[in-house]
Design a protein around this motif. Structure first.
Motif, mmCIF file in Angstrom:
data_model
loop_
_atom_site.group_PDB
_atom_site.id
_atom_site.type_symbol
_atom_site.label_atom_id
_atom_site.label_comp_id
_atom_site.label_asym_id
_atom_site.label_seq_id
_atom_site.Cartn_x
_atom_site.Cartn_y
_atom_site.Cartn_z
ATOM 1 N N TRP A 154 0.804 -1.214 0.000
ATOM 2 C CA TRP A 154 0.000 0.000 0.000
ATOM 3 C C TRP A 154 0.844 1.275 0.000
ATOM 4 O O TRP A 154 0.528 2.227 -0.710
ATOM 5 N N THR A 155 1.903 1.318 0.817
ATOM 6 C CA THR A 155 2.655 2.571 0.997
ATOM 7 C C THR A 155 3.414 2.970 -0.267
ATOM 8 O O THR A 155 3.767 4.145 -0.433
ATOM 9 N N VAL A 156 3.662 2.024 -1.185
ATOM 10 C CA VAL A 156 4.361 2.379 -2.418
ATOM 11 C C VAL A 156 3.443 3.197 -3.346
ATOM 12 O O VAL A 156 3.924 4.012 -4.138
ATOM 13 N N PHE A 157 2.124 3.011 -3.232
ATOM 14 C CA PHE A 157 1.189 3.776 -4.078
ATOM 15 C C PHE A 157 1.408 5.293 -3.964
ATOM 16 O O PHE A 157 1.598 5.955 -4.986
ATOM 17 N N PRO A 158 1.380 5.871 -2.747
ATOM 18 C CA PRO A 158 1.594 7.330 -2.673
ATOM 19 C C PRO A 158 2.988 7.744 -3.145
ATOM 20 O O PRO A 158 3.155 8.867 -3.636
ATOM 21 N N ILE A 159 3.976 6.847 -3.032
ATOM 22 C CA ILE A 159 5.321 7.179 -3.526
ATOM 23 C C ILE A 159 5.303 7.280 -5.055
ATOM 24 O O ILE A 159 5.857 8.226 -5.630
ATOM 25 N N VAL A 160 4.646 6.315 -5.715
ATOM 26 C CA VAL A 160 4.511 6.385 -7.177
ATOM 27 C C VAL A 160 3.718 7.640 -7.568
ATOM 28 O O VAL A 160 4.095 8.366 -8.492
ATOM 29 N N PHE A 161 2.645 7.905 -6.820
ATOM 30 C CA PHE A 161 1.829 9.106 -7.063
ATOM 31 C C PHE A 161 2.700 10.357 -7.048
ATOM 32 O O PHE A 161 2.554 11.258 -7.884
ATOM 33 N N LEU A 162 3.621 10.412 -6.101
ATOM 34 C CA LEU A 162 4.519 11.562 -5.900
ATOM 35 C C LEU A 162 5.500 11.699 -7.065
ATOM 36 O O LEU A 162 5.771 12.809 -7.536
ATOM 37 N N LEU A 163 6.020 10.582 -7.549
ATOM 38 C CA LEU A 163 7.024 10.609 -8.626
ATOM 39 C C LEU A 163 6.370 10.773 -10.001
ATOM 40 O O LEU A 163 6.993 11.284 -10.934
ATOM 41 N N ALA A 164 5.121 10.345 -10.127
ATOM 42 C CA ALA A 164 4.422 10.293 -11.414
ATOM 43 C C ALA A 164 3.971 11.696 -11.855
ATOM 44 O O ALA A 164 4.176 12.667 -11.119
#
Lengths: 205, 205, 205
Positions: A154-164
Motif C-alpha cells: 500500500w505505501t508504495v502507491f503514494p510514492i509512485v503518485f509523488l514521482l508520477a
C-alpha cells in the motif's frame, strides 16, 4: 506502451476474477477476492479506453478514474484486513471511511493540475497515516505478514503518485502505470491468495 | 471575500478535525465528530480551489460540490442523531437514505440553472420534511436539545439555498457561503461538542 | 414523444412514492417500496430536464443517468429479494455488490459511444448472470413468483439496452425509453405491491 500496460492489466484481472470466482464458489460468504479483481478489471477497461484523463503541461496523461475504483476495491480489502485482525464494529467502520477518504482525495489530487492538488495530497496522506497507525496498532495471531504487506504494498502507491505526472513528474505516465499494475497484482491478487491460506490455517474468531 | 470565507472554513475544519481526532482517540468506536470535520475540510479545499462551479446569469458562482460532501457528512451526523434517539435497524436506515436523498437532490438543484431546478428543490424539501417528521416523532430522554438544533441548524440550510444564487438570488455568493460556513460550524462542530457532553451524561442503551 | 415518456414516468412515480409512503407509514422498518419509487422519481425529473445525455452518430440521445439511479434503486430491491429468499450476511452483500456492478458498468457502457462499450456491456452481463444464478439457486417457500419476475422483468432491461441506441440502434430513443418506463412500472411498482401481499401471507423468519 501505455495501451499494452492497460491491456495486460485487463487480461490479468479478467483471469484472476475467473479464478477467485470459481475458487470461492462454495463459500456461503462475501467473495471479496473475486469482487476486488472484478472491480479492478472494470477500472482497467476504462483506462484502456482512455477518454477519462487530464493531460499535464509536460504532455503526460493522468488516469484519474483509477482512484475512484480503488475507493471501492480497497474498502473491500480493508474489511478483510480488519476481519483478520479481529477489528469490529465502529473501529472497522472508521478504517473503511478512512480508506475511502484516502482514495477520494487521491482522485481529487489526480484530477487537479494546479498547486492545490498538494492540499488534496496532504489530506490523503494524513488519512492514510491515521489508517495505517490504527491497523498496525492491533496485533492478531497469524496476521504479522499483513504488516509487511501494507508497508511494501500500500505505501508504495503514494510514492509512485509523488514521482508520477500526478506529483513531481519525475517518471512518465507509462512507467507510473506499469508500477501501479505491479502494485495492483501484489495487493489484490497475491494478497488474496495469501489471505486464503491464512484463513485455512487459523480458526475463525 | 469568497476566497476568504473558504480559507476560513478550511482552517476552522482543519483545527476541528485535529481536535476531535485527539479527543476521541481512545474510544473504540467510530469517531464521527472527526470524520464529519475531516470530510468538511476536503469540501472547503475543493471550494477554495474553485474550478467546480456553475455561474448564474447574474454572474454569481454556485459551488455545487458542497452538497455532495454533505451527503457524506450529514449521513454520519444522522447516524449519531438516530443513536441518541434510540432509532435502530430499518428506521435508522430509512433516515440515512432520506438524508442522502436530500443532499443529492440539493446537488442536482444547485448544478441546474434552468427552471427545472425547482423540481429538484421540491423533491429535496419533501425528503427533508419526511426526515424531520421521523426524527422529531421519536422522543428520548436527554435528547430534547436535538429538536432546536435541527430547527435552527439544519432547516436554515434550505432557506439560505432559497435566498442564494441557487434559488431566488436575493443574496450573493459571498454572503451565502458565509452563512453556510456559520451553519457548518454550528451543525458540525458545536453539535459534536454538545453530543460529547450528552453522551458522557447519559448511560448507553 | 420522449418528453411525454419522461413526464409520464415522473407523474407515475410521484404517485407511487406517495402511495407507498402512506401505505408503509406505520411499519417500523425500511420502507423500500417508497424509497425505490422516490429514487426513480428523481431519475425521471433528471431525464425530463434532458441535459445529461450523449448523442449517437444516428442522432439518438442516450440518457446515461438512468443507470446511476438504478444502482441505488436496484440494490434496495435486491435487499428485499434476498430477505424474501432468506439470503443473509456475506451472500446478501455479494448480491448487492453484483447488482451495483451491473448498473455502474451499464452506466459506463451507456456513456461510451466507441466500440469499447461492448467490453463494459460484457462485464455487466457477466455480473448479471452471476447475480441471477445466485438468486435462483436459493429456493424459499412463497417466493417462486420471484423467478418469473426476474426473468420477465430484470432480464428485459439488457435486451432493450442491446436494441436501443446504446447497443445496435435497432429501435430509437423514444421507443427504448417507453419500454424502460414499462419495465420500471413492472419491476418497481407491481413488484412492490406483490411483495407486500407475500409478506402479509408468510410469517417472518
Amino acid at each position: 506502451m501505455l495501451n499494452l500496460v492497460f491491456l495486460a492489466g485487463l487480461l490479468i484481472f479478467a483471469i484472476s476474477s475467473a479464478y477467485f470466482y470459481f475458487a470461492g464458489r462454495n463459500k456461503a460468504d462475501l467473495n471479496t477476492a473475486f469482487l476486488v479483481s472484478f472491480v479492478t478489471l472494470i477500472s482497467y477497461v476504462l483506462m484502456w479506453q482512455g477518454n477519462l484523463t487530464v493531460v499535464t503541461q509536460a504532455g503526460q496523461a493522468i488516469f484519474w478514474t483509477r482512484w475512484l475504483f480503488y475507493a471501492l476495491s480497497c474498502t473491500l480489502l480493508m474489511i478483510e484486513i480488519a476481519q483478520l485482525k479481529r477489528i469490529q464494529g465502529g473501529e472497522r467502520a472508521q478504517l473503511v471511511y478512512l480508506t475511502a477518504i484516502v482514495m477520494v482525495t487521491g482522485f481529487l489530487a489526480a484530477r487537479d493540475l494546479t498547486a492545490i492538488r498538494w492540499a488534496h495530497f496532504a489530506i490523503s496522506s494524513v488519512a492514510y497515516v491515521l489508517m495505517v497507525i490504527k491497523v498496525l496498532s492491533v496485533k492478531a495471531p497469524g496476521a504479522q505478514w499483513v504488516r509487511s504487506y501494507i508497508f511494501f504494498g500500500w505505501t508504495v502507491f503514494p510514492i509512485v503518485f509523488l514521482l508520477a505526472p500526478t506529483g513531481l513528474g519525475l517518471i512518465g505516465a507509462a512507467v507510473a502505470n506499469l508500477l501501479y499494475l505491479l502494485l495492483d497484482i501484489y495487493t489484490k491478487i497475491v494478497f488474496s491468495i495469501q489471505l486464503g491460506k491464512t484463513s485455512a490455517e487459523t480458526p475463525p474468531a
